[in-house]
Design a protein around this motif. Structure first.
Motif, PDB file in Angstrom:
ATOM      1  N   THR A  21      -3.595  21.785   7.034  1.00  0.00           N
ATOM      2  CA  THR A  21      -4.368  20.924   6.141  1.00  0.00           C
ATOM      3  C   THR A  21      -3.507  19.732   5.745  1.00  0.00           C
ATOM      4  OG1 THR A  21      -5.560  22.827   5.262  1.00  0.00           O
ATOM      5  CG2 THR A  21      -5.592  20.831   3.935  1.00  0.00           C
ATOM      6  N   ARG A  22      -4.102  18.564   5.785  1.00  0.00           N
ATOM      7  CA  ARG A  22      -3.402  17.335   5.405  1.00  0.00           C
ATOM      8  C   ARG A  22      -4.291  16.563   4.432  1.00  0.00           C
ATOM      9  NH1 ARG A  22       0.763  14.644   7.590  1.00  0.00           N
ATOM     10  NH2 ARG A  22       0.662  16.017   9.394  1.00  0.00           N
ATOM     11  N   LEU A  23      -3.729  16.220   3.293  1.00  0.00           N
ATOM     12  CA  LEU A  23      -4.397  15.408   2.278  1.00  0.00           C
ATOM     13  C   LEU A  23      -3.718  14.046   2.286  1.00  0.00           C
ATOM     14  CD1 LEU A  23      -6.095  14.927  -0.316  1.00  0.00           C
ATOM     15  CD2 LEU A  23      -4.196  15.905  -1.582  1.00  0.00           C
ATOM     16  N   ILE A  24      -4.503  12.997   2.442  1.00  0.00           N
ATOM     17  CA  ILE A  24      -3.961  11.643   2.531  1.00  0.00           C
ATOM     18  C   ILE A  24      -4.647  10.770   1.484  1.00  0.00           C
ATOM     19  CG2 ILE A  24      -3.639   9.627   4.012  1.00  0.00           C
ATOM     20  CD1 ILE A  24      -4.148  11.781   6.360  1.00  0.00           C
ATOM     21  N   ILE A  25      -3.851  10.151   0.629  1.00  0.00           N
ATOM     22  CA  ILE A  25      -4.371   9.214  -0.360  1.00  0.00           C
ATOM     23  C   ILE A  25      -3.656   7.882  -0.147  1.00  0.00           C
ATOM     24  CG2 ILE A  25      -4.690   8.692  -2.806  1.00  0.00           C
ATOM     25  CD1 ILE A  25      -4.519  11.681  -3.380  1.00  0.00           C
ATOM     26  N   ASP A  26      -4.433   6.836   0.087  1.00  0.00           N
ATOM     27  CA  ASP A  26      -3.895   5.482   0.245  1.00  0.00           C
ATOM     28  C   ASP A  26      -4.371   4.649  -0.932  1.00  0.00           C
ATOM     29  OD1 ASP A  26      -2.609   5.796   2.794  1.00  0.00           O
ATOM     30  OD2 ASP A  26      -4.602   5.790   3.708  1.00  0.00           O
ATOM     31  N   PHE A  27      -3.444   3.921  -1.564  1.00  0.00           N
ATOM     32  CA  PHE A  27      -3.809   3.065  -2.689  1.00  0.00           C
ATOM     33  C   PHE A  27      -2.820   1.919  -2.801  1.00  0.00           C
ATOM     34  CE2 PHE A  27      -1.094   6.435  -4.200  1.00  0.00           C
ATOM     35  CZ  PHE A  27      -0.217   5.820  -5.081  1.00  0.00           C
ATOM     36  N   GLU A  71      -9.499   6.963  -9.486  1.00  0.00           N
ATOM     37  CA  GLU A  71      -8.700   6.359 -10.567  1.00  0.00           C
ATOM     38  C   GLU A  71      -7.701   5.345 -10.015  1.00  0.00           C
ATOM     39  OE1 GLU A  71      -7.733   6.104 -14.674  1.00  0.00           O
ATOM     40  OE2 GLU A  71      -9.256   7.353 -13.756  1.00  0.00           O
ATOM     41  N   LEU A  72      -7.137   5.658  -8.855  1.00  0.00           N
ATOM     42  CA  LEU A  72      -6.172   4.753  -8.222  1.00  0.00           C
ATOM     43  C   LEU A  72      -6.839   3.658  -7.405  1.00  0.00           C
ATOM     44  CD1 LEU A  72      -3.607   7.428  -6.996  1.00  0.00           C
ATOM     45  CD2 LEU A  72      -3.287   5.797  -8.850  1.00  0.00           C
ATOM     46  N   ARG A  73      -8.169   3.694  -7.341  1.00  0.00           N
ATOM     47  CA  ARG A  73      -8.943   2.751  -6.531  1.00  0.00           C
ATOM     48  C   ARG A  73      -8.479   2.806  -5.079  1.00  0.00           C
ATOM     49  NH1 ARG A  73      -8.153  -0.978 -11.253  1.00  0.00           N
ATOM     50  NH2 ARG A  73     -10.068  -0.767 -12.455  1.00  0.00           N
ATOM     51  N   GLY A  74      -8.294   4.036  -4.617  1.00  0.00           N
ATOM     52  CA  GLY A  74      -7.818   4.242  -3.261  1.00  0.00           C
ATOM     53  C   GLY A  74      -8.797   5.048  -2.430  1.00  0.00           C
ATOM     54  N   THR A  75      -8.316   5.499  -1.292  1.00  0.00           N
ATOM     55  CA  THR A  75      -9.120   6.320  -0.394  1.00  0.00           C
ATOM     56  C   THR A  75      -8.480   7.693  -0.273  1.00  0.00           C
ATOM     57  OG1 THR A  75      -7.927   5.548   1.554  1.00  0.00           O
ATOM     58  CG2 THR A  75      -9.919   4.335   0.944  1.00  0.00           C
ATOM     59  N   VAL A  76      -9.321   8.700  -0.111  1.00  0.00           N
ATOM     60  CA  VAL A  76      -8.868  10.076   0.067  1.00  0.00           C
ATOM     61  C   VAL A  76      -9.414  10.588   1.391  1.00  0.00           C
ATOM     62  CG1 VAL A  76      -8.987  12.429  -0.827  1.00  0.00           C
ATOM     63  CG2 VAL A  76      -8.825  10.519  -2.421  1.00  0.00           C
ATOM     64  N   ARG A  77      -8.537  11.156   2.203  1.00  0.00           N
ATOM     65  CA  ARG A  77      -8.948  11.795   3.461  1.00  0.00           C
ATOM     66  C   ARG A  77      -8.366  13.198   3.478  1.00  0.00           C
ATOM     67  NH1 ARG A  77      -6.515   7.178   6.485  1.00  0.00           N
ATOM     68  NH2 ARG A  77      -5.041   8.794   6.974  1.00  0.00           N
ATOM     69  N   ILE A  78      -9.125  14.126   3.999  1.00  0.00           N
ATOM     70  CA  ILE A  78      -8.642  15.495   4.154  1.00  0.00           C
ATOM     71  C   ILE A  78      -8.884  15.905   5.592  1.00  0.00           C
ATOM     72  CG2 ILE A  78      -8.881  17.888   3.412  1.00  0.00           C
ATOM     73  CD1 ILE A  78      -9.901  16.730   0.719  1.00  0.00           C
ATOM     74  N   GLU A  79      -7.807  16.274   6.272  1.00  0.00           N
ATOM     75  CA  GLU A  79      -7.887  16.739   7.660  1.00  0.00           C
ATOM     76  C   GLU A  79      -7.597  18.235   7.650  1.00  0.00           C
ATOM     77  OE1 GLU A  79      -4.972  14.333   9.602  1.00  0.00           O
ATOM     78  OE2 GLU A  79      -6.111  12.480   9.275  1.00  0.00           O
ATOM     79  N   VAL A 137       0.851  -1.183   0.000  1.00  0.00           N
ATOM     80  CA  VAL A 137       0.000   0.000   0.000  1.00  0.00           C
ATOM     81  C   VAL A 137       0.887   1.233   0.000  1.00  0.00           C
ATOM     82  CG1 VAL A 137      -1.701   1.296   1.314  1.00  0.00           C
ATOM     83  CG2 VAL A 137      -1.874  -1.160   1.209  1.00  0.00           C
ATOM     84  N   VAL A 138       0.533   2.187  -0.845  1.00  0.00           N
ATOM     85  CA  VAL A 138       1.227   3.471  -0.891  1.00  0.00           C
ATOM     86  C   VAL A 138       0.414   4.452  -0.066  1.00  0.00           C
ATOM     87  CG1 VAL A 138       1.986   5.368  -2.359  1.00  0.00           C
ATOM     88  CG2 VAL A 138       2.180   3.020  -3.172  1.00  0.00           C
ATOM     89  N   HIS A 139       1.086   5.180   0.810  1.00  0.00           N
ATOM     90  CA  HIS A 139       0.458   6.177   1.673  1.00  0.00           C
ATOM     91  C   HIS A 139       1.045   7.526   1.284  1.00  0.00           C
ATOM     92  CE1 HIS A 139      -1.251   7.817   5.392  1.00  0.00           C
ATOM     93  NE2 HIS A 139      -0.122   8.469   5.516  1.00  0.00           N
ATOM     94  N   LEU A 140       0.278   8.333   0.554  1.00  0.00           N
ATOM     95  CA  LEU A 140       0.716   9.649   0.107  1.00  0.00           C
ATOM     96  C   LEU A 140       0.081  10.686   1.012  1.00  0.00           C
ATOM     97  CD1 LEU A 140       2.049  11.541  -1.995  1.00  0.00           C
ATOM     98  CD2 LEU A 140      -0.070  11.360  -3.316  1.00  0.00           C
ATOM     99  N   SER A 141       0.917  11.495   1.669  1.00  0.00           N
ATOM    100  CA  SER A 141       0.422  12.507   2.589  1.00  0.00           C
ATOM    101  C   SER A 141       1.079  13.839   2.253  1.00  0.00           C
ATOM    102  CB  SER A 141       0.754  12.096   4.028  1.00  0.00           C
ATOM    103  OG  SER A 141       0.346  13.105   4.924  1.00  0.00           O
ATOM    104  N   ILE A 142       0.245  14.853   2.044  1.00  0.00           N
ATOM    105  CA  ILE A 142       0.733  16.200   1.755  1.00  0.00           C
ATOM    106  C   ILE A 142       0.119  17.116   2.801  1.00  0.00           C
ATOM    107  CG2 ILE A 142       0.796  18.073   0.065  1.00  0.00           C
ATOM    108  CD1 ILE A 142       0.269  15.820  -2.060  1.00  0.00           C
ATOM    109  N   ALA A 143       0.954  17.907   3.478  1.00  0.00           N
ATOM    110  CA  ALA A 143       0.442  18.723   4.579  1.00  0.00           C
ATOM    111  C   ALA A 143       1.125  20.077   4.640  1.00  0.00           C
ATOM    112  CB  ALA A 143       0.654  17.970   5.900  1.00  0.00           C
ATOM    113  N   ASP A 144       0.423  21.010   5.285  1.00  0.00           N
ATOM    114  CA  ASP A 144       1.025  22.297   5.606  1.00  0.00           C
ATOM    115  C   ASP A 144       0.624  22.672   7.028  1.00  0.00           C
ATOM    116  OD1 ASP A 144      -1.491  23.575   5.698  1.00  0.00           O
ATOM    117  OD2 ASP A 144      -1.351  24.245   3.630  1.00  0.00           O
ATOM    118  N   ASN A 145       1.198  23.720   7.551  1.00  0.00           N
ATOM    119  CA  ASN A 145       0.902  24.122   8.921  1.00  0.00           C
ATOM    120  C   ASN A 145       0.120  25.437   8.962  1.00  0.00           C
ATOM    121  OD1 ASN A 145       2.881  25.868   8.136  1.00  0.00           O
ATOM    122  ND2 ASN A 145       4.219  25.513   9.893  1.00  0.00           N
ATOM    123  N   GLY A 146      -0.628  25.731   7.904  1.00  0.00           N
ATOM    124  CA  GLY A 146      -1.439  26.944   7.833  1.00  0.00           C
ATOM    125  C   GLY A 146      -2.655  26.859   8.732  1.00  0.00           C
TER     126      GLY A 146
END
Length: 75
Positions: A48-54, A35-43, A1-10
């Motif tokens: 703000t943190r964007l997390i895509i697992d696929f 498209e990746l047949r994964g899950t998307v979470r936004i915290e 599983v690939v865990h892609l996380s992009i975040a900032d401290n704004g």
């Protein structure tokens, strides 16, 4: 599983369903997750943190990129 996380401290932002539907960026993010047949979470607390697992795997025919010839218009 690939865990892609992009975040900032704004300051983060408030997620509203009506704004989410109008946002091209959110539509693209959700489309990528689908498209990746994964899950998307936004915290949105503490920045703000964007997390895509696929699952990692070969590209499907629908996702494969076609190589095309490009034309250089520089004179």
């Amino acid at each position: 599983v690939v865990h892609l996380s992009i975040a900032d401290n704004g300051p983060g932002f408030e997620m509203k369903a009506e704004n989410e539907a109008k946002s091209l960026g959110m539509q693209l993010i959700k489309g990528l997750g689908k498209e990746l047949r994964g899950t998307v979470r936004i915290e949105t607390t503490q920045g703000t943190r964007l997390i895509i697992d696929f699952k990692k795997g070969p590209l499907t025919d629908q996702m494969a990129y076609k190589k095309t010839d490009t034309v250089d218009n520089e004179a």
